[in-house]
Write an enzyme that holds these catalytic residues in place. Structure first.
Site, PDB file in Angstrom:
ATOM      1  N   SER A  62     -31.826 -25.989 -81.886  1.00 52.43           N
ATOM      2  CA  SER A  62     -31.201 -27.311 -81.714  1.00 52.43           C
ATOM      3  C   SER A  62     -32.182 -28.468 -81.571  1.00 52.43           C
ATOM      4  O   SER A  62     -31.769 -29.621 -81.645  1.00 52.43           O
ATOM      5  CB  SER A  62     -30.269 -27.294 -80.513  1.00 52.43           C
ATOM      6  OG  SER A  62     -29.064 -26.677 -80.876  1.00 52.43           O
ATOM      7  N   LYS A  65     -32.067 -30.821 -84.310  1.00 53.91           N
ATOM      8  CA  LYS A  65     -30.971 -31.802 -84.404  1.00 53.91           C
ATOM      9  C   LYS A  65     -31.516 -33.221 -84.262  1.00 53.91           C
ATOM     10  O   LYS A  65     -30.973 -34.170 -84.833  1.00 53.91           O
ATOM     11  CB  LYS A  65     -29.910 -31.532 -83.323  1.00 53.91           C
ATOM     12  CG  LYS A  65     -29.116 -30.228 -83.563  1.00 53.91           C
ATOM     13  CD  LYS A  65     -28.162 -29.947 -82.424  1.00 53.91           C
ATOM     14  CE  LYS A  65     -27.096 -28.912 -82.728  1.00 53.91           C
ATOM     15  NZ  LYS A  65     -27.433 -27.525 -82.627  1.00 53.91           N
ATOM     16  N   TYR A 190     -28.390 -27.003 -92.546  1.00 53.64           N
ATOM     17  CA  TYR A 190     -28.379 -26.968 -91.075  1.00 53.64           C
ATOM     18  C   TYR A 190     -29.109 -25.727 -90.552  1.00 53.64           C
ATOM     19  O   TYR A 190     -29.958 -25.806 -89.656  1.00 53.64           O
ATOM     20  CB  TYR A 190     -26.919 -27.011 -90.577  1.00 53.64           C
ATOM     21  CG  TYR A 190     -26.777 -26.707 -89.107  1.00 53.64           C
ATOM     22  CD1 TYR A 190     -27.074 -27.671 -88.143  1.00 53.64           C
ATOM     23  CD2 TYR A 190     -26.350 -25.452 -88.680  1.00 53.64           C
ATOM     24  CE1 TYR A 190     -26.955 -27.378 -86.785  1.00 53.64           C
ATOM     25  CE2 TYR A 190     -26.228 -25.156 -87.328  1.00 53.64           C
ATOM     26  CZ  TYR A 190     -26.536 -26.123 -86.383  1.00 53.64           C
ATOM     27  OH  TYR A 190     -26.422 -25.832 -85.048  1.00 53.64           O
ATOM     28  N   TYR A 242     -27.139 -30.096 -73.562  1.00 52.29           N
ATOM     29  CA  TYR A 242     -25.752 -29.620 -73.635  1.00 52.29           C
ATOM     30  C   TYR A 242     -24.990 -29.962 -72.359  1.00 52.29           C
ATOM     31  O   TYR A 242     -25.152 -31.046 -71.807  1.00 52.29           O
ATOM     32  CB  TYR A 242     -25.676 -28.106 -73.907  1.00 52.29           C
ATOM     33  CG  TYR A 242     -26.684 -27.587 -74.874  1.00 52.29           C
ATOM     34  CD1 TYR A 242     -26.696 -28.043 -76.192  1.00 52.29           C
ATOM     35  CD2 TYR A 242     -27.627 -26.652 -74.492  1.00 52.29           C
ATOM     36  CE1 TYR A 242     -27.623 -27.551 -77.093  1.00 52.29           C
ATOM     37  CE2 TYR A 242     -28.557 -26.160 -75.391  1.00 52.29           C
ATOM     38  CZ  TYR A 242     -28.552 -26.626 -76.681  1.00 52.29           C
ATOM     39  OH  TYR A 242     -29.463 -26.145 -77.550  1.00 52.29           O
ATOM     40  N   VAL A 260     -31.873 -22.878 -78.609  1.00 51.00           N
ATOM     41  CA  VAL A 260     -31.706 -21.489 -78.171  1.00 51.00           C
ATOM     42  C   VAL A 260     -32.851 -20.570 -78.607  1.00 51.00           C
ATOM     43  O   VAL A 260     -32.895 -19.412 -78.214  1.00 51.00           O
ATOM     44  CB  VAL A 260     -30.350 -20.866 -78.603  1.00 51.00           C
ATOM     45  CG1 VAL A 260     -29.186 -21.517 -77.889  1.00 51.00           C
ATOM     46  CG2 VAL A 260     -30.174 -20.891 -80.105  1.00 51.00           C
TER      47      VAL A 260
HETATM   48  N1  GLN Z   1     -28.781 -22.560 -84.687  1.00 53.21           N
HETATM   49  C1  GLN Z   1     -28.106 -22.573 -83.438  1.00 53.21           C
HETATM   50  C2  GLN Z   1     -26.612 -22.583 -83.651  1.00 53.21           C
HETATM   51  O1  GLN Z   1     -26.145 -23.208 -84.543  1.00 53.21           O
HETATM   52  C3  GLN Z   1     -28.536 -23.772 -82.676  1.00 53.21           C
HETATM   53  C4  GLN Z   1     -27.892 -23.854 -81.323  1.00 53.21           C
HETATM   54  C5  GLN Z   1     -28.828 -24.214 -80.219  1.00 53.21           C
HETATM   55  O2  GLN Z   1     -30.045 -24.192 -80.301  1.00 53.21           O
HETATM   56  N2  GLN Z   1     -28.226 -24.510 -79.115  1.00 53.21           N
HETATM   57  O3  GLN Z   1     -25.856 -21.968 -82.957  1.00 53.21           O
END
Ligand code: GLN
Length: 306
Positions: A62, A65, A190, A242, A260
């Site tokens: 993430s 992002k 993505y 989050y 994650v």
């Molecule tokens: N690639 C992970 C997902 O889409 C990214 C989520 C994350 O890092 N929180 O679930």
């Protein structure tokens, strides 16, 4: 930053890694060693200091992002991007679908949750999917100052073969008119961004660029427009961790983003870019050792913006 301080933060963080575990919903991430912990700090002159497993490679997940959002804003401008995604925190988990099927407002709440980031990625331009991927990787290389940054294809395949929740999210948004075009192409982009492999040093340089108002501390080049830096940092404060973002603001108080894969980037504005890595995650998907190291540095160096 003094090596002694970084080392102390690492020693403190190590005490907590046993309380979490690596992400398992992406099979390739489940095999990561949960005792790993590393940190790198880049100051505004581009000096890097680091400790622990700071050279281990991990996927951005993430954290990418933030990169996708900056690129999309640069390519499309604010109006197009924010016609597809909002600027409000959710208080829900990062891959939640609950707010996407609302009768009047089904726009994803912000670009730091999966739905929002997928909507943002759908606006990244290029004549073909391959070109969109190449432009994105290139931009990530610029922001990290690492010209050989690349995708971990094992994680990429693992995620695209099992990303059913993200498929549900994108098709729901497609049916609600948020997403246009080919959903599988957007998802591929993505997943590719999430699978960019990096080290703490790479991410410390990126965080330092954000902390330095968009100017790379390595080259002195302006890589992100000041208006975008301000917007992105504010979203990192309100939504970057989050559904832990509120508590994190009170305990650490720096614009940050977690993934994650175990990484966290954090901006001590005008001072440092900090990147931590520790694949042992808490139940919200944040690196436990990373959180604790950031708490330590914030407390002992007065880095909270509040
Ligand atoms: N690639 C992970 C997902 O889409 C990214 C989520 C994350 O890092 N929180 O679930």
């Amino acid at each position: 930053m003094e090596q002694k301080m970084i080392q102390e933060a690492l020693t403190y963080g190590r005490r907590f890694v046993r309380y979490g575990k690596p992400a398992s919903y992406i099979p390739e991430l489940a095999s990561k060693n949960p005792s790993r912990l590393g940190i790198a700090v880049c100051d505004m002159e581009g000096n890097l200091s680091s400790a622990g497993d700071c050279e281990e490679r991990f996927t951005m997940q993430s954290i990418s992002k933030v990169i996708a959002l900056i690129l999309a804003l640069e390519q499309n401008g604010y109006d197009i991007v924010f016609s597809k995604v909002g600027l409000e925190p959710t208080g829900d988990s990062f891959n939640s679908t609950v707010r996407l099927d609302h009768l009047t407002n089904n726009k994803p709440f912000n670009p730091m949750i999966n739905a929002g980031a997928i909507a943002v990625a759908s606006t990244i331009r290029g004549a073909t999917l391959e070109e969109r991927k190449a432009v994105s990787i290139d931009f990530a290389r610029k922001l990290t100052g690492n010209s050989s940054l690349d995708v971990d294809y094992e994680v990429f395949l693992s995620e695209s073969n099992t990303g059913f929740k993200n498929r549900a999210i994108i098709y729901l948004m497609r049916s609600n008119g948020i997403i246009e075009g080919n959903c599988e192409d957007h998802l591929e982009l993505y997943f590719l961004l999430c699978s960019l492999a990096c080290s703490c040093q790479d991410l410390a340089v990126f965080a330092a660029t954000l902390a330095n108002n968009g100017v790379s501390p390595i080259t002195g080049e302006t890589l992100i427009q000041p208006r975008t830096v301000k917007l992105v940092r504010s979203l990192m404060v309100t939504c970057g961790m989050y559904d832990y973002s509120g508590e994190f603001a009170s305990t650490v108080g720096m614009p940050s983003k977690s993934g994650v894969g175990g990484g966290i980037i954090s901006c001590a504005i005008g001072k440092y870019g900090i990147a931590t890595y520790g694949p042992s995650l808490d139940d919200k998907g944040n690196s436990i050792g990373g959180l604790k190291m950031l708490e330590y540095l914030s407390d002992n160096m007065g880095l909270s913006i509040f």
